[in-house]
Design an enzyme around this catalytic site. Structure first.
Site, PDB file in Angstrom:
ATOM      1  N   SER A  16       0.852  -1.191   0.000  1.00  0.00           N
ATOM      2  CA  SER A  16       0.000   0.000   0.000  1.00  0.00           C
ATOM      3  C   SER A  16       0.887   1.239   0.000  1.00  0.00           C
ATOM      4  O   SER A  16       1.654   1.464   0.941  1.00  0.00           O
ATOM      5  CB  SER A  16      -0.888  -0.006   1.248  1.00  0.00           C
ATOM      6  OG  SER A  16      -1.468   1.276   1.409  1.00  0.00           O
ATOM      7  N   HIS A  41      -1.603  -1.336  -3.931  1.00  0.00           N
ATOM      8  CA  HIS A  41      -2.847  -0.926  -3.276  1.00  0.00           C
ATOM      9  C   HIS A  41      -2.832   0.594  -3.145  1.00  0.00           C
ATOM     10  O   HIS A  41      -1.899   1.184  -2.602  1.00  0.00           O
ATOM     11  CB  HIS A  41      -2.907  -1.582  -1.897  1.00  0.00           C
ATOM     12  CG  HIS A  41      -4.175  -1.359  -1.144  1.00  0.00           C
ATOM     13  ND1 HIS A  41      -5.324  -2.086  -1.364  1.00  0.00           N
ATOM     14  CD2 HIS A  41      -4.477  -0.487  -0.143  1.00  0.00           C
ATOM     15  CE1 HIS A  41      -6.270  -1.684  -0.536  1.00  0.00           C
ATOM     16  NE2 HIS A  41      -5.782  -0.697   0.214  1.00  0.00           N
ATOM     17  N   ASP A  43      -4.910   3.735  -1.670  1.00  0.00           N
ATOM     18  CA  ASP A  43      -5.970   4.150  -0.744  1.00  0.00           C
ATOM     19  C   ASP A  43      -6.476   5.529  -1.113  1.00  0.00           C
ATOM     20  O   ASP A  43      -5.700   6.481  -1.182  1.00  0.00           O
ATOM     21  CB  ASP A  43      -5.414   4.202   0.682  1.00  0.00           C
ATOM     22  CG  ASP A  43      -5.189   2.817   1.243  1.00  0.00           C
ATOM     23  OD1 ASP A  43      -6.136   2.012   1.221  1.00  0.00           O
ATOM     24  OD2 ASP A  43      -4.063   2.544   1.693  1.00  0.00           O
ATOM     25  N   MET A  45      -9.001   8.532   0.049  1.00  0.00           N
ATOM     26  CA  MET A  45      -9.732   9.022   1.224  1.00  0.00           C
ATOM     27  C   MET A  45     -10.315  10.404   0.939  1.00  0.00           C
ATOM     28  O   MET A  45      -9.680  11.200   0.245  1.00  0.00           O
ATOM     29  CB  MET A  45      -8.776   9.118   2.411  1.00  0.00           C
ATOM     30  CG  MET A  45      -8.075   7.802   2.710  1.00  0.00           C
ATOM     31  SD  MET A  45      -6.960   7.992   4.099  1.00  0.00           S
ATOM     32  CE  MET A  45      -6.215   6.367   4.156  1.00  0.00           C
ATOM     33  N   HIS A  74      -8.694   1.293  -3.420  1.00  0.00           N
ATOM     34  CA  HIS A  74      -9.576   1.142  -2.256  1.00  0.00           C
ATOM     35  C   HIS A  74     -10.225   2.498  -1.963  1.00  0.00           C
ATOM     36  O   HIS A  74      -9.574   3.417  -1.481  1.00  0.00           O
ATOM     37  CB  HIS A  74      -8.689   0.661  -1.085  1.00  0.00           C
ATOM     38  CG  HIS A  74      -9.395   0.510   0.218  1.00  0.00           C
ATOM     39  ND1 HIS A  74      -8.712   0.306   1.404  1.00  0.00           N
ATOM     40  CD2 HIS A  74     -10.711   0.507   0.553  1.00  0.00           C
ATOM     41  CE1 HIS A  74      -9.573   0.205   2.400  1.00  0.00           C
ATOM     42  NE2 HIS A  74     -10.796   0.326   1.916  1.00  0.00           N
ATOM     43  N   MET A  76     -12.144   4.779   0.110  1.00  0.00           N
ATOM     44  CA  MET A  76     -12.685   5.077   1.443  1.00  0.00           C
ATOM     45  C   MET A  76     -13.356   6.436   1.345  1.00  0.00           C
ATOM     46  O   MET A  76     -12.877   7.431   1.907  1.00  0.00           O
ATOM     47  CB  MET A  76     -11.548   5.074   2.463  1.00  0.00           C
ATOM     48  CG  MET A  76     -11.125   3.672   2.848  1.00  0.00           C
ATOM     49  SD  MET A  76      -9.541   3.664   3.689  1.00  0.00           S
ATOM     50  CE  MET A  76      -8.461   3.735   2.300  1.00  0.00           C
ATOM     51  N   MET A 145     -11.237  -5.233   6.311  1.00  0.00           N
ATOM     52  CA  MET A 145     -10.389  -4.293   7.049  1.00  0.00           C
ATOM     53  C   MET A 145     -10.084  -4.869   8.423  1.00  0.00           C
ATOM     54  O   MET A 145     -10.995  -5.223   9.171  1.00  0.00           O
ATOM     55  CB  MET A 145     -11.098  -2.948   7.233  1.00  0.00           C
ATOM     56  CG  MET A 145     -11.320  -2.120   5.980  1.00  0.00           C
ATOM     57  SD  MET A 145      -9.833  -1.639   5.103  1.00  0.00           S
ATOM     58  CE  MET A 145      -8.884  -0.810   6.365  1.00  0.00           C
ATOM     59  N   GLY A 150      -8.322   4.583   7.582  1.00  0.00           N
ATOM     60  CA  GLY A 150      -7.931   5.991   7.629  1.00  0.00           C
ATOM     61  C   GLY A 150      -6.435   6.213   7.743  1.00  0.00           C
ATOM     62  O   GLY A 150      -5.927   7.189   7.227  1.00  0.00           O
ATOM     63  N   ASP A 183      -6.622  -6.043   4.811  1.00  0.00           N
ATOM     64  CA  ASP A 183      -5.967  -4.723   4.822  1.00  0.00           C
ATOM     65  C   ASP A 183      -5.923  -4.173   6.245  1.00  0.00           C
ATOM     66  O   ASP A 183      -6.966  -3.935   6.852  1.00  0.00           O
ATOM     67  CB  ASP A 183      -6.790  -3.797   3.913  1.00  0.00           C
ATOM     68  CG  ASP A 183      -6.155  -2.430   3.716  1.00  0.00           C
ATOM     69  OD1 ASP A 183      -5.003  -2.228   4.127  1.00  0.00           O
ATOM     70  OD2 ASP A 183      -6.836  -1.561   3.122  1.00  0.00           O
TER      71      ASP A 183
HETATM   72  C1  DX5 Z   1      -5.879   2.084   5.993  1.00  0.00           C
HETATM   73  C2  DX5 Z   1      -5.615   1.671   4.580  1.00  0.00           C
HETATM   74  C3  DX5 Z   1      -4.548   0.648   4.408  1.00  0.00           C
HETATM   75  C4  DX5 Z   1      -3.200   1.056   4.933  1.00  0.00           C
HETATM   76  C5  DX5 Z   1      -2.638  -0.171   5.574  1.00  0.00           C
HETATM   77  O1  DX5 Z   1      -7.063   2.775   6.064  1.00  0.00           O
HETATM   78  O2  DX5 Z   1      -6.774   1.165   3.956  1.00  0.00           O
HETATM   79  O3  DX5 Z   1      -4.442   0.211   3.071  1.00  0.00           O
HETATM   80  O4  DX5 Z   1      -2.293   1.511   3.965  1.00  0.00           O
HETATM   81  O5  DX5 Z   1      -1.506   0.184   6.242  1.00  0.00           O
HETATM   82  P1  DX5 Z   1      -0.749  -0.790   7.242  1.00  0.00           P
HETATM   83  O6  DX5 Z   1      -0.339  -2.005   6.460  1.00  0.00           O
HETATM   84  O7  DX5 Z   1       0.407   0.044   7.681  1.00  0.00           O
HETATM   85  O8  DX5 Z   1      -1.701  -1.124   8.352  1.00  0.00           O
HETATM   86 ZN    ZN Z   2      -6.524   0.167   1.963  1.00  0.00          ZN
END
Ligand code: DX5
Ligand code: ZN
Length: 228
Positions: A16, A41, A43, A45, A74, A76, A145, A150, A183
């Site tokens: 990620s 990956h 993310d 947000m 992903h 969010m 998750m 976040g 994740d």
């Molecule tokens: C968190 C994200 C994850 C994040 C995971 O909201 O969706 O994808 O990057 O990070 P780690 O592996 O550090 O928990």
């Molecule tokens: Zn994610």
């Protein structure tokens, strides 16, 4: 756009980029690619669905020019409808919406699939796996998750394995080929339990991009997954 394959016999390791050095993303991605990452990956947000901001479609479009890896996006965001087309255009390989987001998820998932992009749904740690049931026929991927979404760098939650095995059961019963991706808080220690519970794709941010040797971190997670 790079197509996401159907689930294979191996466990996909998915760095990620949230935890990568944002001023050296190209370098980080190339280390991940050379280190054997299966997908990337990304993310997304919106500051509403989660209390943080991250990347946008322009990031995905730029990454597309630099890598042969599939981009697992992903979302969010509270209103995924507003963003689907831009991410498809930008070259996302998979688009995952949250079941807790607003909008008609069936319509949105069909819209994603129609454009040749893999469609995914994600559940937060307090959402019951059974809530996915109405959508199973439309899914290529389910994202569990194992932290509250976040932020990177949080610890793998205790109810993670139960959530994962609940989703694995749903996939088994459906008879469909659906990736089960996990994740949050994945590292070489927690990877084992996630795979044992039924995961076949592991997202890791901090454990990979927070490591001094990115390739080694990927290998360690892969080895832990293979040993499960
Ligand atoms: C968190 C994200 C994850 C994040 C995971 O909201 O969706 O994808 O990057 O990070 P780690 O592996 O550090 O928990
Ligand atoms: Zn994610």
């Amino acid at each position: 756009m790079i197509k996401l394959k159907t689930p294979q016999s191996y466990v996909a390791v998915v760095p990620s980029i949230l935890s990568a050095d944002q001023l050296n993303l190209a370098k980080a991605i190339s280390f991940a690619e050379q280190g054997g990452a299966d997908w990337l990956h990304i993310d997304i947000m919106d500051g509403h669905f989660v209390p943080n901001l991250s990347f946008g479609p322009a990031t995905v479009a730029c990454i597309n020019k630099k890598t042969v890896l599939a981009q697992d996006v992903h979302l969010m965001v509270e209103y995924p409808e507003a963003f689907i087309n831009s991410f498809v255009k930008a070259g996302a390989s998979a688009l995952t919406l949250h079941i807790e987001a607003k909008g008609d998820l069936k319509i949105l998932l069909s819209q994603i699939k129609k454009q040749g992009v893999a469609a995914g749904i994600s559940i937060k740690p307090d959402t019951k796996p059974q809530e996915i049931l109405p959508y199973v026929e439309l899914l290529d991927l389910i994202l569990v998750m194992t932290v509250y979404p976040g932020f990177g760098g949080q610890g793998f939650l205790e109810n993670g394995p139960a959530q994962i095995s609940g989703v694995r059961e749903i996939i088994k019963r459906s008879g469909r080929q659906i990736w089960l991706e996990v994740d949050g808080g994945i590292n070489k220690e927690t990877a084992r339990g996630a795979v044992k519970a039924g995961a076949n794709a592991l997202v890791a941010g901090n454990a990979i991009f927070g490591a001094r040797d990115i390739a080694k971190a990927i290998t360690e997670i892969r080895e832990a997954a293979d040993a499960s």
